[in-house]
Scaffold this active site. Sequence first.
Site, PDB file in Angstrom:
ATOM      1  N   ASP A 212       0.901  -1.154   0.000  1.00 12.60           N
ATOM      2  CA  ASP A 212       0.000   0.000   0.000  1.00 12.60           C
ATOM      3  C   ASP A 212       0.937   1.200   0.000  1.00 12.60           C
ATOM      4  O   ASP A 212       1.534   1.536   1.037  1.00 12.60           O
ATOM      5  CB  ASP A 212      -0.881  -0.012   1.254  1.00 12.60           C
ATOM      6  CG  ASP A 212      -1.904   1.129   1.228  1.00 12.60           C
ATOM      7  OD1 ASP A 212      -1.597   2.187   0.632  1.00 12.60           O
ATOM      8  OD2 ASP A 212      -2.983   0.962   1.809  1.00 12.60           O
ATOM      9  N   HIS A 213       1.065   1.822  -1.156  1.00 10.17           N
ATOM     10  CA  HIS A 213       2.141   2.807  -1.277  1.00 10.17           C
ATOM     11  C   HIS A 213       1.957   4.002  -0.351  1.00 10.17           C
ATOM     12  O   HIS A 213       2.912   4.702  -0.047  1.00 10.17           O
ATOM     13  CB  HIS A 213       2.314   3.260  -2.735  1.00 10.17           C
ATOM     14  CG  HIS A 213       1.196   4.091  -3.261  1.00 10.17           C
ATOM     15  ND1 HIS A 213       0.094   3.553  -3.866  1.00 10.17           N
ATOM     16  CD2 HIS A 213       0.996   5.426  -3.255  1.00 10.17           C
ATOM     17  CE1 HIS A 213      -0.716   4.521  -4.219  1.00 10.17           C
ATOM     18  NE2 HIS A 213      -0.199   5.671  -3.863  1.00 10.17           N
TER      19      HIS A 213
ATOM     20  N   HIS B 172      -6.043   2.456   1.387  1.00 14.57           N
ATOM     21  CA  HIS B 172      -5.237   3.604   1.831  1.00 14.57           C
ATOM     22  C   HIS B 172      -5.822   4.316   3.046  1.00 14.57           C
ATOM     23  O   HIS B 172      -5.127   4.585   4.022  1.00 14.57           O
ATOM     24  CB  HIS B 172      -5.121   4.631   0.697  1.00 14.57           C
ATOM     25  CG  HIS B 172      -4.563   4.064  -0.579  1.00 14.57           C
ATOM     26  ND1 HIS B 172      -3.523   3.178  -0.588  1.00 14.57           N
ATOM     27  CD2 HIS B 172      -4.884   4.276  -1.874  1.00 14.57           C
ATOM     28  CE1 HIS B 172      -3.239   2.860  -1.837  1.00 14.57           C
ATOM     29  NE2 HIS B 172      -4.052   3.505  -2.641  1.00 14.57           N
TER      30      HIS B 172
END
Lengths: 349, 494
Positions: free
Chosen positions: B181-182, B244
């Site tokens: 999950d950047h 996110h």
Amino acid sequence: MALDTAKLGEPVEIGQIGREIKRLWEATGSAKTRASLINFAIYCEAGEAAERNTELINEFTRTHACRALLIIAEPDAAETRTRAWINAHCHLGRAGEKPVCCEQISFVVEGRARNLIPNILFSNLDSDLPLVLWWQGEFPDPIDEHLWAWVDRLVFDSHLWRNPTAQLTLLLDSLAHTQSRLAMCDLNWTRSLHLRQALAQMFDHPENQPILECLEHVAISHSPEFRSTALLLVGWFAAQLKLELQSCEGSQLLLAAPSGKPVTFALTAEAGRSISRCEVRSDKAAVEVVRDGSGDFFRVEVRLPQGRTYHHLLPAGNNETTSLLAEELALGGRHRVYIKALGIAKALL
Amino acid sequence: MPQPCTVIIFGASGDLTFRKLIPALYNLAADGDLPAATNIVGFARRPKTDDSWRGELKETTTKSSRSGLNEEIWGSFAPRIFYHQSEFGNAAGYQSLAKRLDELDAQSGTRGNRLFYLSVSPTDYEGILTQLAAAGLSGTKGGAWTRVIVEKPFGTDLSTAHALNEVVARVFREKDTFRIDHYLGKETAQNIMVLRFGNGIFEPLWNSHYIDHVQITAAEPLGVEQRGPYYESSGALRDMVQNHLLQLLCLTAMEPPTDLRADSVRDEKVKVIRSLRQMTIEEVGTHVVRGQYAAGAIAGKEVKAYREEDRVSPTSMTETYVAVKVNVDNWRWANVPFYIRVGKRLAKGGTEIAIQFKNAPNVLFNKAAEPLGPNVLVIRIQPDEGISLRMQCKMPGNAIRIEPVKMDFHYGTSFGKASPEAYERLLLDAMSGDATLFARRDEVEGAWKFVDVIEEAWHQSENPPPLCTYPSGSWGPKESDDLLERDGRTWRRM
């Protein structure tokens, strides 16, 4: 007059403004301090206003750290397009060490692009800070009500409107419709601030109060182009003394006190400052406020029964636009008296 | 510094590889953080040679790398990049990949350490993982490690996520599985824990006694661009909230972990997920607002409505905006709502967490007709990562006039060194075997459980809540403002 964008700074792509501002400050390193306490947006239409407003912003940022947003609309332009520029105004702080800088983002909105203005404004605000929008010129009909969503203080100058009654009606209806809680800041009202303060102070003394209780006549001398300022002053008297308008014939107004006693107002146009003289008179006494020759002071004369006369010298303030604006922003609050004053003034403007 | 390894990217011709993964690896190399022996192997269907792929990557890295491209560094980095052409379902392609990786191990001394990156559609996961196992590529030998990074979306609901997790678990152990999950790789997201637990002043206030509510916003001015078909099947809730935003909520709401090991941190995040008050189908209408952008204006240009976008249904009911009122039912956050909003074609781009403190008591200065604004601590995740604190201040002058001021910290201007991109940090962590910034299976499944009921209310209930529209370039539908107004609150000004 053709728009001169030379003083607006560095042209930037609208979608990249945030990045370009960041780059601008990164390039200055730690030699300068960026400061911002408010979002200060100006909407104007005249092409020549670009330079005038940039100079005004430069002056304004000496005392008010802000993010300035200058929106110059050219609704008559053949092409529909929007362009943007960024620049910085840096001034040495009071300590004289590190320059303190504020950013200015300028937009030229041409043709039909005026409906893009709310987005331009919302997308370029400095977060969490109040928004002061100075609308220079007339409001369009209908007003895009999205504009009011985030405006905390709406600055305008009713003196510049061709039809102040229509403009105020438009504005008040729009604000009522959106249930906006913004503060209306009419520079035309601020223009008489020091005069109103001078007058009000004279009635702090109990001996002078009978003048108001037995008020018969108010005479106001105003510059021909500042009749609206004088009418707002009439509105102030009416609001504070609970006077009701009976009739208006040219420059002669008849109002009635709560007791039913008539009070006449006479407006005289004569060359000079916005309002050069105001006399408040009862059958036995009077207070007269006259702006002195320099324009910096009011000479106040209180004439009481038995020939007793008192004189005072009080500051008259500066009617320059930047001073009015600074005065306005220093005040805060919602100007409830102004709203009350409009009750009568709106019909007269 | 992690042990040298070979990074094998499935989906080598995809956008993510060009825009994020290779620039991230290049920047790690440029900063001296990538072990010199590291190899990169791209695996994709399209026919290319090592050289042609390197040429394409050089061009896109020049554009996408945060530090630009230094010819000398690229000159030493590029020879370690290889291209392997194969269909994802072709067993022979994996056999030849295994042979090639062994050769690279021998040449470079990567010792059999392998990091597989699945930058492909989730529908390809099972086929790729099965083939990897069949070719003996998922196992380890002689003390080497083999890990897999999987990209989102990790499932489309709880049952598909569960099935996907089962597929991965058949081939890789949980400790070797890195669900990326950047957002978690961003500097400020990592700094949330430091801010909370590394400073004495915040944690004592971080609870329902002092915090009124929390707002988490992920806004972007972009529309769906070329991703119409993907977005039609996903929507903002699945695309952003499930992963996110709930991850950011967890970092904001979690208790201090006992230590900084990956599972200690993730245990605390899972506790938050488990504390999220599950909505009933009926409650979705009052706690969630879904919207879709209509035509409007962005950045001085008129833009079209979502339903007019390329490859989007003109009658689409896909949400491009979601606002959710989330309650965290635990001791710390009792009666402190978390308001989450995410949307496309909004006025401004940015992801932020705003901690809004309770107002000062209604005495002294607060007695004025206009109540003073609250203190707000804002953690900016992107762009312009940083932290700001809004407080009230007396304006200079003889009168007591109080206005909000903001203390602002910007990563970009406060440190001489630019923050690494999220993918740099995450790739490096995966190489080092540190899963702290990656989602664990129970986190992912718990988050799906929370959002599934919303999806069900929208798409399967008899009386679904309306899909509201909002003009592009605005801050979302009016109903979203109403969601907060009902609680006497407003969305903060970004």
